[in-house]
Scaffold this active site. Structure first.
Site, PDB file in Angstrom:
ATOM      1  N   GLN A 288       0.837  -1.195   0.000  1.00 24.80           N
ATOM      2  CA  GLN A 288       0.000   0.000   0.000  1.00 24.80           C
ATOM      3  C   GLN A 288       0.872   1.245   0.000  1.00 24.80           C
ATOM      4  O   GLN A 288       1.802   1.370   0.790  1.00 24.80           O
ATOM      5  CB  GLN A 288      -0.927   0.006   1.220  1.00 24.80           C
ATOM      6  CG  GLN A 288      -1.946   1.122   1.198  1.00 24.80           C
ATOM      7  CD  GLN A 288      -2.935   1.051   2.361  1.00 24.80           C
ATOM      8  OE1 GLN A 288      -2.759   0.286   3.306  1.00 24.80           O
ATOM      9  NE2 GLN A 288      -3.972   1.864   2.284  1.00 24.80           N
TER      10      GLN A 288
ATOM     11  N   HIS B 138      -8.765   1.759  -1.081  1.00 23.38           N
ATOM     12  CA  HIS B 138      -9.009   1.743  -2.518  1.00 23.38           C
ATOM     13  C   HIS B 138      -8.785   0.359  -3.100  1.00 23.38           C
ATOM     14  O   HIS B 138      -8.076  -0.467  -2.525  1.00 23.38           O
ATOM     15  CB  HIS B 138      -8.145   2.772  -3.254  1.00 23.38           C
ATOM     16  CG  HIS B 138      -6.669   2.565  -3.125  1.00 23.38           C
ATOM     17  ND1 HIS B 138      -5.955   2.837  -1.976  1.00 23.38           N
ATOM     18  CD2 HIS B 138      -5.765   2.103  -4.018  1.00 23.38           C
ATOM     19  CE1 HIS B 138      -4.682   2.567  -2.170  1.00 23.38           C
ATOM     20  NE2 HIS B 138      -4.533   2.110  -3.406  1.00 23.38           N
ATOM     21  N   PHE B 139      -9.420   0.124  -4.236  1.00 25.84           N
ATOM     22  CA  PHE B 139      -9.262  -1.100  -5.007  1.00 25.84           C
ATOM     23  C   PHE B 139      -8.663  -0.753  -6.358  1.00 25.84           C
ATOM     24  O   PHE B 139      -8.970   0.298  -6.926  1.00 25.84           O
ATOM     25  CB  PHE B 139     -10.618  -1.792  -5.235  1.00 25.84           C
ATOM     26  CG  PHE B 139     -11.193  -2.430  -4.011  1.00 25.84           C
ATOM     27  CD1 PHE B 139     -11.020  -3.787  -3.778  1.00 25.84           C
ATOM     28  CD2 PHE B 139     -11.909  -1.691  -3.086  1.00 25.84           C
ATOM     29  CE1 PHE B 139     -11.547  -4.383  -2.642  1.00 25.84           C
ATOM     30  CE2 PHE B 139     -12.436  -2.275  -1.949  1.00 25.84           C
ATOM     31  CZ  PHE B 139     -12.256  -3.627  -1.732  1.00 25.84           C
ATOM     32  N   HIS B 140      -7.834  -1.647  -6.875  1.00 28.52           N
ATOM     33  CA  HIS B 140      -7.277  -1.523  -8.217  1.00 28.52           C
ATOM     34  C   HIS B 140      -8.043  -2.464  -9.140  1.00 28.52           C
ATOM     35  O   HIS B 140      -8.297  -3.624  -8.780  1.00 28.52           O
ATOM     36  CB  HIS B 140      -5.798  -1.958  -8.243  1.00 28.52           C
ATOM     37  CG  HIS B 140      -4.902  -1.084  -7.444  1.00 28.52           C
ATOM     38  ND1 HIS B 140      -4.085  -0.145  -8.019  1.00 28.52           N
ATOM     39  CD2 HIS B 140      -4.673  -1.021  -6.106  1.00 28.52           C
ATOM     40  CE1 HIS B 140      -3.392   0.469  -7.073  1.00 28.52           C
ATOM     41  NE2 HIS B 140      -3.732  -0.047  -5.900  1.00 28.52           N
TER      42      HIS B 140
END
Length: 144
Positions: free
Chosen positions: A101, A107-109
């Site tokens: 991170q 957050h998501f990728h």
């Protein structure tokens, strides 16, 4: 940064939400923002973030926030598949610096994968051309 700590309201994603730093938006609603990663690991790499939560990682997130984010992540993945026709899609999420991170805002990728093309390193590739990102975002947005 470890898994413990306080939310930094000056992190880059918080600044994007407040409009202090520009981004190439794919879509947003009152709680979620999806935008192109400026250091993409592959063509079409997007980030899905909460606009309302101050969770730094998955472990701190409220269940309702996670539900909204994973729903938006699914929507983003489906749109990128429809628009760019990748051979696969990676959905990933990091918790803590040792896990990779780099921005401490949940957050998501969503990373399209293309047969025969290598995956760039997380946070270490070159910065993408903004006009290229805008064209990709428009194509993905049109597939929503």
């Amino acid at each position: 940064m470890s898994l413990d700590g306080r939310y930094d309201a000056d992190n880059i994603f918080a600044k994007i939400i407040r409009g202090e730093i520009p981004c190439v938006k794919v879509f947003e609603d009152d709680q979620v923002l999806v935008f192109m990663d400026v250091f993409p690991q592959a063509r079409g790499h997007m980030l899905v973030i909460s606009k309302t939560s101050q969770a730094r990682n998955l472990l701190e997130a409220e269940a309702k926030t996670l539900g909204r984010l994973i729903g938006a992540t699914q929507k983003a993945a489906a749109a990128v598949v429809a628009a760019l026709k990748p051979d696969g899609v990676v959905v990933t999420q990091f918790n803590g610096a040792p896990a990779g991170q780099t921005v401490f805002h949940l957050h998501f990728h969503v990373i399209p994968r293309y047969e025969g093309e290598g995956l760039g390193r997380h946070g270490e590739g070159g910065m993408a051309n903004v006009e290229d990102l805008k064209a990709l975002a428009a194509k993905i947005s049109a597939a929503l």
